[in-house]
Scaffold this motif. Sequence first.
Motif, mmCIF file in Angstrom:
data_model
loop_
_atom_site.group_PDB
_atom_site.id
_atom_site.type_symbol
_atom_site.label_atom_id
_atom_site.label_comp_id
_atom_site.label_asym_id
_atom_site.label_seq_id
_atom_site.Cartn_x
_atom_site.Cartn_y
_atom_site.Cartn_z
ATOM 1 N N LEU A 242 46.282 38.038 38.553
ATOM 2 C CA LEU A 242 45.197 39.023 38.519
ATOM 3 C C LEU A 242 45.629 40.117 37.563
ATOM 4 O O LEU A 242 46.728 40.674 37.702
ATOM 5 N N THR A 244 44.542 43.832 36.015
ATOM 6 C CA THR A 244 43.675 45.003 36.108
ATOM 7 C C THR A 244 43.817 45.752 34.790
ATOM 8 O O THR A 244 44.908 46.215 34.459
ATOM 9 N N TYR A 246 42.646 48.721 32.169
ATOM 10 C CA TYR A 246 42.030 50.039 32.080
ATOM 11 C C TYR A 246 41.824 50.429 30.622
ATOM 12 O O TYR A 246 42.685 50.132 29.777
ATOM 13 N N PHE A 280 34.525 41.963 43.628
ATOM 14 C CA PHE A 280 35.699 41.741 42.798
ATOM 15 C C PHE A 280 36.380 40.454 43.237
ATOM 16 O O PHE A 280 36.366 40.114 44.419
ATOM 17 N N PRO A 281 36.971 39.733 42.307
ATOM 18 C CA PRO A 281 37.451 38.385 42.623
ATOM 19 C C PRO A 281 38.852 38.371 43.225
ATOM 20 O O PRO A 281 39.654 39.276 43.002
ATOM 21 N N LYS A 297 34.041 47.699 36.389
ATOM 22 C CA LYS A 297 33.374 48.870 36.936
ATOM 23 C C LYS A 297 33.617 50.067 36.028
ATOM 24 O O LYS A 297 34.748 50.317 35.618
ATOM 25 N N ASP A 299 33.862 54.010 35.738
ATOM 26 C CA ASP A 299 34.117 55.141 36.626
ATOM 27 C C ASP A 299 33.674 56.420 35.932
ATOM 28 O O ASP A 299 34.364 56.921 35.033
ATOM 29 N N VAL A 306 37.353 49.838 34.379
ATOM 30 C CA VAL A 306 38.380 49.013 35.014
ATOM 31 C C VAL A 306 37.847 47.587 35.040
ATOM 32 O O VAL A 306 36.751 47.356 35.559
ATOM 33 N N VAL A 308 38.764 43.590 36.092
ATOM 34 C CA VAL A 308 39.671 42.738 36.861
ATOM 35 C C VAL A 308 39.382 41.287 36.527
ATOM 36 O O VAL A 308 38.226 40.841 36.603
ATOM 37 N N ALA D 202 41.850 42.939 44.130
ATOM 38 C CA ALA D 202 41.611 44.378 44.121
ATOM 39 C C ALA D 202 40.481 44.670 45.096
ATOM 40 O O ALA D 202 39.697 43.784 45.437
ATOM 41 N N VAL D 205 37.493 49.374 44.133
ATOM 42 C CA VAL D 205 37.868 49.800 42.779
ATOM 43 C C VAL D 205 37.133 51.096 42.425
ATOM 44 O O VAL D 205 35.908 51.169 42.517
ATOM 45 N N ALA D 206 37.898 52.099 42.052
ATOM 46 C CA ALA D 206 37.332 53.400 41.657
ATOM 47 C C ALA D 206 36.465 54.016 42.737
ATOM 48 O O ALA D 206 35.535 54.774 42.430
ATOM 49 N N GLU D 207 36.753 53.743 43.994
ATOM 50 C CA GLU D 207 35.962 54.383 45.061
ATOM 51 C C GLU D 207 36.718 54.514 46.375
ATOM 52 O O GLU D 207 36.126 54.754 47.413
ATOM 53 N N THR D 231 43.328 52.306 41.677
ATOM 54 C CA THR D 231 42.866 50.972 42.086
ATOM 55 C C THR D 231 43.813 50.396 43.115
ATOM 56 O O THR D 231 44.978 50.109 42.810
ATOM 57 N N HIS D 233 45.103 47.333 45.608
ATOM 58 C CA HIS D 233 45.101 45.859 45.649
ATOM 59 C C HIS D 233 45.766 45.413 46.946
ATOM 60 O O HIS D 233 46.582 46.136 47.522
#
Lengths: 345, 345, 345, 345
Positions: A242, A244, A246, A280-281, A297, A299, A306, A308, D202, D205-207, D231, D233
């Motif tokens: 995975l 992530t 940014y 999100f996966p 997403k 922000d 972000v 993923v 994750a 995300v962003a929240e 973020t 995870h």
Amino acid sequence: MVRVAIAGASGYTGFELLRILSRHPQVTVTTVTSRAHTGQAVADVYPALRGHCPLIFQNTTAEVLTAEADLVFTALPHQAAMGIVPDLLSRGVKVVDLSADFRFRDPRVYEAWYQEHTAPDLLSETVYGLPELYRDAIARARLVGNPGCYPTSILLAAAPLVKRRLVDPRTIIADSKSGVSGAGRGLSLATHFCEVHDGFKAYKVAEHRHTPEIEQELSALAGEQLHISFTPHLVPMTRGILSTVYAQLRPGVTGEEVDAAYRDLYGTERFLRLCPPGRFPSTLQVRGTNYCDLAWKVDPRTDRIVVVSVIDNLTRGASGQAVCNMNLMMGLDEACGLEAAPWMP
Amino acid sequence: MVRVAIAGASGYTGFELLRILSRHPQVTVTTVTSRAHTGQAVADVYPALRGHCPLIFQNTTAEVLTAEADLVFTALPHQAAMGIVPDLLSRGVKVVDLSADFRFRDPRVYEAWYQEHTAPDLLSETVYGLPELYRDAIARARLVGNPGCYPTSILLAAAPLVKRRLVDPRTIIADSKSGVSGAGRGLSLATHFCEVHDGFKAYKVAEHRHTPEIEQELSALAGEQLHISFTPHLVPMTRGILSTVYAQLRPGVTGEEVDAAYRDLYGTERFLRLCPPGRFPSTLQVRGTNYCDLAWKVDPRTDRIVVVSVIDNLTRGASGQAVCNMNLMMGLDEACGLEAAPWMP
Amino acid sequence: MVRVAIAGASGYTGFELLRILSRHPQVTVTTVTSRAHTGQAVADVYPALRGHCPLIFQNTTAEVLTAEADLVFTALPHQAAMGIVPDLLSRGVKVVDLSADFRFRDPRVYEAWYQEHTAPDLLSETVYGLPELYRDAIARARLVGNPGCYPTSILLAAAPLVKRRLVDPRTIIADSKSGVSGAGRGLSLATHFCEVHDGFKAYKVAEHRHTPEIEQELSALAGEQLHISFTPHLVPMTRGILSTVYAQLRPGVTGEEVDAAYRDLYGTERFLRLCPPGRFPSTLQVRGTNYCDLAWKVDPRTDRIVVVSVIDNLTRGASGQAVCNMNLMMGLDEACGLEAAPWMP
Amino acid sequence: MVRVAIAGASGYTGFELLRILSRHPQVTVTTVTSRAHTGQAVADVYPALRGHCPLIFQNTTAEVLTAEADLVFTALPHQAAMGIVPDLLSRGVKVVDLSADFRFRDPRVYEAWYQEHTAPDLLSETVYGLPELYRDAIARARLVGNPGCYPTSILLAAAPLVKRRLVDPRTIIADSKSGVSGAGRGLSLATHFCEVHDGFKAYKVAEHRHTPEIEQELSALAGEQLHISFTPHLVPMTRGILSTVYAQLRPGVTGEEVDAAYRDLYGTERFLRLCPPGRFPSTLQVRGTNYCDLAWKVDPRTDRIVVVSVIDNLTRGASGQAVCNMNLMMGLDEACGLEAAPWMP
């Protein structure tokens, strides 16, 4: 039927090739080699394959590998790969190399991060084997450098953003997490069950060799040389990566533009699945498959995006992608042999 | 194409049916039902299946299930299964039931371990769906009771010994170890990650409901009523059952006779693999497949035999075996759709 | 303060000794040795111990080990242990040996399962370090052979049954399951994360070297030579052993007699916890502690008893028990330094 | 002896408090409450504690909690905590609250991310319980808001950089990875073993609600309001958080200055360990302890710094830190009861 040989077939990526190809309707694996297991039956080394593979590991030489093959997969350590690939090509076969030896356009970059390159002349014709970016060139190639597992996950996540100039390319940070199979089947304390299980760590912080590979491709997309931050981590699981990713959005970029970029580039891709908004996966949903599942997403609090991405490091990150590249090089449907649905759980 | 419907398709065995059948060349899944997920897309509940299954979960009724089906898999909880199966059969479809409701010949045994049986008249025609023992009857059956996961692993291990009268059937002890998916997708503290991970325990010691199912089949093979000791354990892994079966050899029985028994009964079986002498199987080598891998050892110090069997509890222990039974009932090759090689690692 | 040295302190049992002793109020660890890590700081090899252990690994010699010690723990491989123990003793220290070299009364048994014994004269004075059975002798001993991990779990489970003659000792079957740390910190494919994780297997079926150790002690309790079936399995977890022990009850034995046997022998033991009726233990509840938690059930259908025991293989199965033995040998309270409650989860 | 009570003691943080305090030499736990388990013995709910805790869960009321306590730990869900804390304080006890209810200085921030605050008057006297930042104020406090697990790991990583103005505070990105125990003992599909094991994802995300808590403290250190990207995870392990924190260095900042900042602020801290240069920590090395282990690297290619911190989310991220705060509030040595070395492996 396409005839293929696999060099270095006793490692995890070699086995994954065998597993996939054992059900490929248009391919026959004629030869498998392994220095460590020469003379042993595949099914003795991998009881999972009992009943699926009657082959015996042979010694790894160009002559053995090309005797009955139209295409050779080289699943050897880097350096060993470039030692044998020129000979393989000169015998008239095509090659998909799973090592790092043929992923770089500029031998100086390879040499700065790895060692001296012994076949630099081949680099100009080599194609970087990421079908979403180089499908047509792969189809015409004699030699494909199969992408690294981390680069695959990061490039697929970031490509639409960079290509469409939606982000400041100097702000890209890729924080990646990989299962242990990415370290291979060799023995080391780092893969000892008790040193990994129930724990989590970062490694090779700001110095992993996949960094220049990612930068090469993102720079090409951006049209300018860029550098990224890349941190790999080790997850106590067997398969999966995975990433992530940014990046700072360019001023005024909207979520709609981002959405359009991903849909335009990936909307018709067979092995890319965009998650529904808000979901999100997990790496679990791509295990054993060639899929890359993506979600992103924006922000507004930080004007950052972000992204993923999840892949199976052994399938999309190595052998599945290699089979996809082979399909393209041999004129087959690119999904052939790669259609099985993943397990769950 | 055979048209099938799946009742209770949102649990793990339902999903495993969908996964297998999504690649079955002679079957179309026309209908899936789920009370909890009525109206939701399969791919939303199981993102792993995105791109492999366009179906929407419908409500579970006999009418919905039989509207476009030649055969129905009932993957419902016990009691719910026998509530709907008579209606399904009366509408002319065949049924493979994955619950415990149709595994017993004698309703009194079922009622002693479960609850009142509401369709006892069907038990006389029902076939116990273990192909190695009942292949011909399965092929003629209208209703098959698909074996439990533990019984599958134990019966395949012990059948040759009991059938050939090589052991004292009163001395059989089955010590079984299962992955957590055997407990299903429902929520309970017993399947909470933190209560399971990195630990190991026994449960339902000498009182698990699979006991009478195992005894029914072993007694039939032995020609006498017998009782066994059966202890299930929970392994911190997702898939797999390993059963270690112990029994006292009858005086004078040799390793050669044991060997002959296993080879005679299983030598030509498609989904049974005998390990080479001296090697014992891991559950890893059968994940996601319909295989049962077997090994055994005679211990001259105690005159006991130890047999070890491994299966995937969701595939051979449930949905793979169900598909195999369906293949037999519909006149297809029994391995159809079940040929994929397992992952490793 | 008691001064102790640890030979072979860089393996998992060596580290576990260091961890426990770092909080022992009446012991100072003065010397730790390791051939592989000579000259390195303990805290560099085990960052977990940073701030808890200022020691440097020294070379493993009798002179180094006894320079400042009243007692030496030898956590060396078998064979290496008996190579140094006589020298240690002759220098006037007491020894707790964690290898197999001093667990056998009869050197011929050791030699049948291991190799030639080079210090057979010491066996007659050596005490088998299971406090529940040999507390008084341990307190007087100069040399204690610390029990194996599997034997500890099985002997504690079976001792009351055999000692009180409640079962037919020829029917004992011990089916044991161990975490991976039991295999030590050395490298092998068998402990590679990807070969173990999410899988389960048996190994050394009917041939594990702990068999004669278990038989020696059970025979002593039974007053007759007996043989057992013992099958070890590997669980994808780090710490813990669960043993499931089966035996045929002698005719007429009741559950009350069994209950009385366990309560009589273990009712006042500090490190044995009997589970409430109907509850069976998980290895999670003893992690990092010296406890053995026990439960049992009589099965009237088969007249068999099933006993389940759990221990932490590194603590009760090795280093915790070794510290307990040291406490007894040095006149300290046997629980000293071992009182911490386990983690959960 | 300090007398303490624990409200909501049946969750994982409650149990962790009990585990730690069971060995605390200057504290007696007099009362534990749990709505779900009222009337049950602690040792029945947590067999791990058998022999370590004779208490019975009582109903959760202010009267019960303060009857025999000098200090109360409230390990309740947010909202429930602020419902009882004013009453507890009015009865003259001190309180360490482990929920989010008393972590915010400005009730509007709390209300924007959680819900209406029912005890806003208490916020001005409440101290944020991170000893490295607020040791003196904690020692004088009547009410401490114990920090969240993610904030603890991120603040300790970033504080020296922000406080010394070594980085641009608007560029901070915190990519965190947590074990599953952070989700608590409640049941949900998200903590079902089979949905977590062998996978990685994750979430939020962003929240995530820990975002404003981190920003509050970093803004205070920076002297300006800032926003970060955060973020979380989920790692398939039980305990541990690793946070990877990225920030752009201010022009001209050198590695030496960074090094000095960490050493100045943390050099004498009891529960902060800086890794040797070039080594990065694993969560394994802090399990069950109050340590935060830290490492950092300056990347000259991007002028970014990467900081990696590891903690145990249940110990340093919750109950260990709460005990440390209690020690400070009651005039004890802050490390009292928290000195045990961690397990390995």
